[in-house]
Design an enzyme around this catalytic site. Structure first.
Site, PDB file in Angstrom:
ATOM      1  N   ASP A  81     -10.596  36.384  28.313  1.00 17.09           N
ATOM      2  CA  ASP A  81     -11.866  36.392  26.845  1.00 17.09           C
ATOM      3  C   ASP A  81     -13.417  36.940  27.319  1.00 17.09           C
ATOM      4  O   ASP A  81     -13.496  36.793  28.602  1.00 17.09           O
ATOM      5  CB  ASP A  81     -12.357  34.830  26.649  1.00 17.09           C
ATOM      6  CG  ASP A  81     -13.259  34.574  24.786  1.00 17.09           C
ATOM      7  OD1 ASP A  81     -13.251  35.384  24.166  1.00 17.09           O
ATOM      8  OD2 ASP A  81     -13.951  33.723  25.173  1.00 17.09           O
ATOM      9  N   GLY A  82     -14.195  37.318  26.389  1.00 18.61           N
ATOM     10  CA  GLY A  82     -15.062  38.010  26.747  1.00 18.61           C
ATOM     11  C   GLY A  82     -15.944  39.831  26.292  1.00 18.61           C
ATOM     12  O   GLY A  82     -15.954  40.666  26.678  1.00 18.61           O
ATOM     13  N   ARG A 136     -16.753  46.375  19.165  1.00 16.19           N
ATOM     14  CA  ARG A 136     -16.169  44.866  19.929  1.00 16.19           C
ATOM     15  C   ARG A 136     -15.186  46.160  20.382  1.00 16.19           C
ATOM     16  O   ARG A 136     -14.532  45.800  21.305  1.00 16.19           O
ATOM     17  CB  ARG A 136     -15.447  44.373  19.019  1.00 16.19           C
ATOM     18  CG  ARG A 136     -17.008  43.338  18.795  1.00 16.19           C
ATOM     19  CD  ARG A 136     -16.245  42.271  17.546  1.00 16.19           C
ATOM     20  NE  ARG A 136     -16.049  41.468  18.157  1.00 16.19           N
ATOM     21  CZ  ARG A 136     -15.601  41.015  19.364  1.00 16.19           C
ATOM     22  NH1 ARG A 136     -17.026  40.139  19.796  1.00 16.19           N
ATOM     23  NH2 ARG A 136     -14.352  39.561  19.223  1.00 16.19           N
ATOM     24  N   HIS A 166     -11.697  45.879  23.904  1.00 18.80           N
ATOM     25  CA  HIS A 166     -11.209  45.181  23.748  1.00 18.80           C
ATOM     26  C   HIS A 166      -9.496  46.349  24.945  1.00 18.80           C
ATOM     27  O   HIS A 166      -9.232  46.464  25.374  1.00 18.80           O
ATOM     28  CB  HIS A 166     -10.367  45.237  22.603  1.00 18.80           C
ATOM     29  CG  HIS A 166     -10.484  43.895  22.006  1.00 18.80           C
ATOM     30  ND1 HIS A 166     -10.804  43.027  22.600  1.00 18.80           N
ATOM     31  CD2 HIS A 166     -11.139  44.134  20.393  1.00 18.80           C
ATOM     32  CE1 HIS A 166     -10.970  42.755  21.709  1.00 18.80           C
ATOM     33  NE2 HIS A 166     -11.289  42.640  20.157  1.00 18.80           N
ATOM     34  N   SER A 193      -3.174  33.151  17.481  1.00 17.05           N
ATOM     35  CA  SER A 193      -2.577  32.803  15.884  1.00 17.05           C
ATOM     36  C   SER A 193      -3.775  32.743  15.296  1.00 17.05           C
ATOM     37  O   SER A 193      -3.100  33.245  13.634  1.00 17.05           O
ATOM     38  CB  SER A 193      -1.344  31.084  15.750  1.00 17.05           C
ATOM     39  OG  SER A 193      -1.909  30.359  16.752  1.00 17.05           O
ATOM     40  N   TRP A 229      -5.810  36.293  13.163  1.00 14.46           N
ATOM     41  CA  TRP A 229      -6.230  37.022  12.251  1.00 14.46           C
ATOM     42  C   TRP A 229      -6.995  36.471  11.572  1.00 14.46           C
ATOM     43  O   TRP A 229      -7.237  37.316  10.156  1.00 14.46           O
ATOM     44  CB  TRP A 229      -4.238  36.131  12.033  1.00 14.46           C
ATOM     45  CG  TRP A 229      -3.547  36.028  12.511  1.00 14.46           C
ATOM     46  CD1 TRP A 229      -2.960  35.228  13.007  1.00 14.46           C
ATOM     47  CD2 TRP A 229      -2.651  37.811  12.159  1.00 14.46           C
ATOM     48  NE1 TRP A 229      -1.739  36.415  13.558  1.00 14.46           N
ATOM     49  CE2 TRP A 229      -1.409  37.471  13.359  1.00 14.46           C
ATOM     50  CE3 TRP A 229      -2.811  39.190  12.241  1.00 14.46           C
ATOM     51  CZ2 TRP A 229      -0.093  38.671  12.834  1.00 14.46           C
ATOM     52  CZ3 TRP A 229      -1.947  39.901  12.336  1.00 14.46           C
ATOM     53  CH2 TRP A 229      -0.840  39.411  12.917  1.00 14.46           C
ATOM     54  N   LEU A 270       8.082  40.890  38.795  1.00 10.82           N
ATOM     55  CA  LEU A 270       6.899  39.505  38.591  1.00 10.82           C
ATOM     56  C   LEU A 270       7.747  39.478  36.650  1.00 10.82           C
ATOM     57  O   LEU A 270       7.979  40.672  35.918  1.00 10.82           O
ATOM     58  CB  LEU A 270       5.798  40.578  37.869  1.00 10.82           C
ATOM     59  CG  LEU A 270       4.770  39.663  37.146  1.00 10.82           C
ATOM     60  CD1 LEU A 270       3.931  38.450  37.469  1.00 10.82           C
ATOM     61  CD2 LEU A 270       3.827  40.466  36.948  1.00 10.82           C
ATOM     62  N   ARG A 309      -9.699  30.523  32.161  1.00  8.09           N
ATOM     63  CA  ARG A 309     -10.519  31.691  31.709  1.00  8.09           C
ATOM     64  C   ARG A 309     -11.758  32.226  31.567  1.00  8.09           C
ATOM     65  O   ARG A 309     -12.265  31.833  32.451  1.00  8.09           O
ATOM     66  CB  ARG A 309     -10.393  30.765  30.159  1.00  8.09           C
ATOM     67  CG  ARG A 309     -11.344  31.218  28.942  1.00  8.09           C
ATOM     68  CD  ARG A 309     -11.619  30.203  28.194  1.00  8.09           C
ATOM     69  NE  ARG A 309     -12.759  30.549  26.728  1.00  8.09           N
ATOM     70  CZ  ARG A 309     -11.607  30.237  25.380  1.00  8.09           C
ATOM     71  NH1 ARG A 309     -10.579  29.309  25.147  1.00  8.09           N
ATOM     72  NH2 ARG A 309     -12.203  31.187  24.402  1.00  8.09           N
ATOM     73  N   ILE A 347      -9.626  25.780  25.497  1.00  2.02           N
ATOM     74  CA  ILE A 347      -8.350  25.775  25.904  1.00  2.02           C
ATOM     75  C   ILE A 347      -8.014  27.668  24.619  1.00  2.02           C
ATOM     76  O   ILE A 347      -6.830  27.353  24.570  1.00  2.02           O
ATOM     77  CB  ILE A 347      -7.132  24.778  25.950  1.00  2.02           C
ATOM     78  CG1 ILE A 347      -7.903  24.385  26.527  1.00  2.02           C
ATOM     79  CG2 ILE A 347      -6.130  25.568  25.956  1.00  2.02           C
ATOM     80  CD1 ILE A 347      -7.021  24.198  28.400  1.00  2.02           C
ATOM     81  N   GLU A 379      -4.042  23.552  36.956  1.00  2.00           N
ATOM     82  CA  GLU A 379      -5.724  23.499  37.316  1.00  2.00           C
ATOM     83  C   GLU A 379      -6.048  24.448  36.471  1.00  2.00           C
ATOM     84  O   GLU A 379      -5.366  25.470  36.538  1.00  2.00           O
ATOM     85  CB  GLU A 379      -5.297  24.226  39.036  1.00  2.00           C
ATOM     86  CG  GLU A 379      -4.775  22.936  40.398  1.00  2.00           C
ATOM     87  CD  GLU A 379      -5.486  21.675  39.875  1.00  2.00           C
ATOM     88  OE1 GLU A 379      -6.333  22.073  40.105  1.00  2.00           O
ATOM     89  OE2 GLU A 379      -4.990  20.316  39.877  1.00  2.00           O
TER      90      GLU A 379
HETATM   91  C1  IPE Z   1      -8.630  32.912  22.713  1.00  2.00           C
HETATM   92  O1  IPE Z   1      -9.700  33.571  22.921  1.00  2.00           O
HETATM   93  C2  IPE Z   1      -7.600  33.939  22.346  1.00  2.00           C
HETATM   94  C3  IPE Z   1      -7.650  35.535  23.375  1.00  2.00           C
HETATM   95  C4  IPE Z   1      -8.282  35.430  24.411  1.00  2.00           C
HETATM   96  C5  IPE Z   1      -6.517  35.665  22.807  1.00  2.00           C
HETATM   97  P1  IPE Z   1     -11.190  33.545  20.868  1.00  2.00           P
HETATM   98  O2  IPE Z   1     -12.322  34.169  21.437  1.00  2.00           O
HETATM   99  O3  IPE Z   1      -9.999  33.580  20.340  1.00  2.00           O
HETATM  100  O4  IPE Z   1     -11.344  32.032  21.480  1.00  2.00           O
HETATM  101  P2  IPE Z   1     -12.803  30.662  20.361  1.00  2.00           P
HETATM  102  O5  IPE Z   1     -12.152  31.555  18.803  1.00  2.00           O
HETATM  103  O6  IPE Z   1     -13.497  31.815  21.044  1.00  2.00           O
HETATM  104  O7  IPE Z   1     -11.977  29.720  21.077  1.00  2.00           O
HETATM  105  C1  IPE Z   2     -11.128  38.105  23.870  1.00  2.00           C
HETATM  106  O1  IPE Z   2     -11.642  38.571  23.477  1.00  2.00           O
HETATM  107  C2  IPE Z   2      -9.717  39.290  22.860  1.00  2.00           C
HETATM  108  C3  IPE Z   2      -8.697  38.776  21.602  1.00  2.00           C
HETATM  109  C4  IPE Z   2      -9.102  37.170  21.290  1.00  2.00           C
HETATM  110  C5  IPE Z   2      -8.007  39.864  21.381  1.00  2.00           C
HETATM  111  P1  IPE Z   2     -12.811  38.271  22.429  1.00  2.00           P
HETATM  112  O2  IPE Z   2     -13.012  39.714  21.538  1.00  2.00           O
HETATM  113  O3  IPE Z   2     -12.908  37.211  22.289  1.00  2.00           O
HETATM  114  O4  IPE Z   2     -14.543  38.914  22.793  1.00  2.00           O
HETATM  115  P2  IPE Z   2     -15.400  37.837  22.510  1.00  2.00           P
HETATM  116  O5  IPE Z   2     -15.040  36.224  23.281  1.00  2.00           O
HETATM  117  O6  IPE Z   2     -15.863  37.781  21.172  1.00  2.00           O
HETATM  118  O7  IPE Z   2     -16.232  38.200  23.339  1.00  2.00           O
HETATM  119 MG    MG Z   3     -13.307  35.058  22.453  1.00  6.90          MG
END
Ligand code: IPE
Ligand code: IPE
Ligand code: MG
Length: 255
Positions: free
Chosen positions: A21-22, A34, A38, A67, A70, A132, A189, A196, A208
């Site tokens: 994430d991030g 954004r 990615h 899921s 989308w 792996l 995470r 989660i 963990e």
């Molecule tokens: C979780 O991240 C999904 C992935 C990393 C692919 P999100 O950015 O979608 O999660 P929320 O919406 O902040 O909970």
């Molecule tokens: C996770 O990064 C990747 C996907 C969910 C595809 P984000 O796109 O959720 O990035 P933030 O959380 O908005 O920074």
């Molecule tokens: Mg995110």
């Protein structure tokens, strides 16, 4: 912590899951769209895979698209789909050469035919690799996983080949994604949020958890090594007392 506990716990995780994430925030902080985040996230994936190979960690599961993702703006979703296809086509040879078995988990029926075909081809090509197992969760949700398992067993019950009382935790687990792989040991995470987000709900029962501030494109060997070091230092009790675990460890050491 006693020496014995360290001995019991110092094994490396056999299965690591990562909520990557991030990416979006990483890009936005640099005034970029954004999708730039990615794209940069793919380099971090390469680093994580390579470190798992080096350390001999047998299973790595990456959350690539949930899921619920989308729900994002259409242009971000389509950019992500394009990137997924591009990366799959571009990276599969290197993964194969590196003895990586690729396994995509999730409800793939929502993806384009082309993407589904490429997934099938990549999985087929790498199916014999034992270095792996790289599981990529795409259109994956932990609730979907549990419902999917329930439907498989419900069909057998309806067909008369399975008695409802025969549905035990062990049998249920056999219908959950990645049941043939080691149990999820460590769930990381990135990105600073402590949730989660419908990732591996069943599999994370005794994992963990490690929540880190680093945004996914900045994830590197040092950050990964720190998370693994944190895992190694923890005492996992699985419902037992600390004393029981230490006794067990002492037995392991002697025996
Ligand atoms: C979780 O991240 C999904 C992935 C990393 C692919 P999100 O950015 O979608 O999660 P929320 O919406 O902040 O909970
Ligand atoms: C996770 O990064 C990747 C996907 C969910 C595809 P984000 O796109 O959720 O990035 P933030 O959380 O908005 O920074
Ligand atoms: Mg995110």
């Amino acid at each position: 912590m006693s020496e014995q506990t360290k001995v019991l716990n110092n094994a490396l995780p056999q299965h690591v899951g990562i909520i990557m994430d991030g990416n979006g925030r990483w890009a936005e902080r640099q005034g970029k769209p954004r999708v730039w985040g990615h794209k940069k996230g793919v380099d971090a994936v390469r680093r994580a895979v390579s470190l798992c190979r080096k350390l001999g960690i047998p299973s790595l599961t990456l959350f690539a698209f949930s899921s619920e993702n989308w729900r994002r703006p259409e242009d971000e979703v389509s950019s992500l789909m394009e990137l997924f296809l591009f990366v799959l086509q571009k990276e599969v040879k290197a993964l194969h050469k590196n003895q990586v078995r690729l396994n995509i988990i999730g409800d793939l029926s929502k993806f384009s035919d082309k993407l589904q075909q490429n997934i099938a081809k990549a999985q087929e090509l790498t199916s014999g690799n034992t270095g792996l197992t790289l599981n990529v969760a795409a259109n994956y949700g932990g609730r979907w996983d549990i419902i999917n398992a329930s439907q498989q067993m419900a069909k057998q019950v309806a067909a008369g080949s399975l008695a409802p009382e025969a549905i035990t935790e062990e049998l249920f687990a056999k219908h959950i994604q990645m049941h043939e792989q080691p149990e999820l040991d460590l769930l990381i995470r990135t990105g600073g949020d402590i949730r989660i987000s419908n990732f591996l709900l069943w599999q994370a029962a005794y994992a963990e958890l490690c929540f880190i501030e680093t945004l996914w494109p900045d994830f590197d060997d040092q950050v990964f090594a720190d998370a693994i070091a944190s895992f190694v230092s923890r005492e996992r009790r699985f419902g037992c007392t600390g004393a029981q675990i230490r006794e067990l460890a002492a037995g392991t050491v002697q025996g």
